[in-house]
Design an enzyme around this catalytic site. Structure first.
Site, PDB file in Angstrom:
ATOM      1  N   SER A  29      -3.719  11.633  -1.456  1.00  0.00           N
ATOM      2  CA  SER A  29      -3.331  10.245  -1.216  1.00  0.00           C
ATOM      3  C   SER A  29      -2.346  10.153  -0.037  1.00  0.00           C
ATOM      4  O   SER A  29      -2.667  10.594   1.057  1.00  0.00           O
ATOM      5  CB  SER A  29      -2.751   9.667  -2.514  1.00  0.00           C
ATOM      6  N   HIS A  86      -9.143   8.184  -8.497  1.00  0.00           N
ATOM      7  CA  HIS A  86      -8.269   8.541  -7.374  1.00  0.00           C
ATOM      8  C   HIS A  86      -7.505   9.846  -7.622  1.00  0.00           C
ATOM      9  O   HIS A  86      -7.241  10.597  -6.696  1.00  0.00           O
ATOM     10  CB  HIS A  86      -7.284   7.386  -7.137  1.00  0.00           C
TER      11      HIS A  86
END
Length: 282
Positions: A103, A255
């Site tokens: 991320s 994610h």
């Protein structure tokens, strides 16, 4: 041979940075792990347990997250965070490394590849941040209001760790108390919210396309097909803009790849490393 972890704080770039270092004298490969926003080394605990058997591993709590210092004087820009990582690896005597960024950590890896390409052999980007603009001016100006950090704290309490984990994971069944407490722990003190307020002001936008085009380091991009935070189309665009990259999509995955698919991530990393090792030997 794999040895016990060396963990502690290193003062670099005017801030105390917490790190965990897993030496492995049998390995020529050193991985440097950089976590995402509102996260810490805790994110990588499953991946570290797999990597440390075969490789040397350094995992860093990026300021102001995890156990690293929360300092109002520190500049929380991606460029400065990248420089902090570079200085920390230098202080530990590490040379050629493979960077793994999840991320926001992926964006910091990209900054490192741009600033000091000679440091990185390869990079693995897990659902990497890309193409985000700087915070809008009204938000930056509002952040200067007295007690703005309490608004940040209130927002965080409202959304809650569990809700954030549900958004980040495709498989909600793996959410347990250990996971919730691990992500909550760094946010129990007020200092983190003062630092996050500073980060709103300092964070520049993600690297522009013309800079991404200049990065030559081999990059493996791993993405979840159900990523709500940084959707797959971002990964596809990043794969086009990086000249030496490969994109692999993990099915039924959100994610938080290191939480949800540590074994698959490890296998892909191993394959990526072995491919370049074989190519170098032939």
């Amino acid at each position: 041979m794999e040895q016990a972890v060396i963990s502690g704080y290193q003062p670099v770039n005017n801030i105390n940075v917490y790190y965990e270092f897993y030496p492995n004298q049998a390995s020529e490969e050193t991985f440097v792990l950089l976590h995402g926003f509102l996260s810490s080394t805790f994110t990588f605990r499953h991946l570290i347990s797999l990597l440390k058997k075969d490789y040397q591993v350094l995992s860093i709590d990026l300021p102001p997250f995890g156990k690293s210092a929360k300092c109002n004087q520190y500049v929380y820009s991606y460029k400065n965070l990248a420089q902090t990582v570079i200085k920390l690896t230098d202080s530990l005597g590490l040379k050629k490394m493979t960077f793994i960024g999840h991320s926001m950590g992926g964006q910091i890896v990209l900054n490192i590849l741009h600033m000091t390409p000679e440091l990185a052999d390869k990079a693995i980007l897990l659902c990497s941040s890309a193409y985000l603009k700087r915070s809008k001016l009204p938000l930056i100006l509002t952040s200067y209001l007295p007690y703005f950090h309490l608004f940040v704290k209130y927002w965080f309490a409202r959304t809650g760790v569990k809700k954030n984990l549900q958004d980040a994971l495709f498989n909600h069944a793996i959410i347990n108390e250990e996971m919730i407490n691990g992500y909550l722990q760094p946010f129990l003190e007020d200092e983190i919210f003062v630092a996050l307020t500073r980060m709103i002001r300092d964070r520049e936008g993600d690297l522009p396309i013309e800079i991404l085009n200049q990065i030559k380091t081999p990059c493996l991009l791993l993405w979840g097909d159900h990523d709500k935070s940084i959707p797959l189309n971002v990964g596809e665009k990043l794969n086009k803009d990086l000249v030496n990259s490969e994109l692999i999509v993990l099915k039924d995955t959100g994610h938080a790849l290191p939480e949800e698919r540590p074994m698959e991530v490890f296998e892909y990393i191993k394959g990526f490393i072995d491919h370049y090792k074989t190519a170098a030997e032939s």
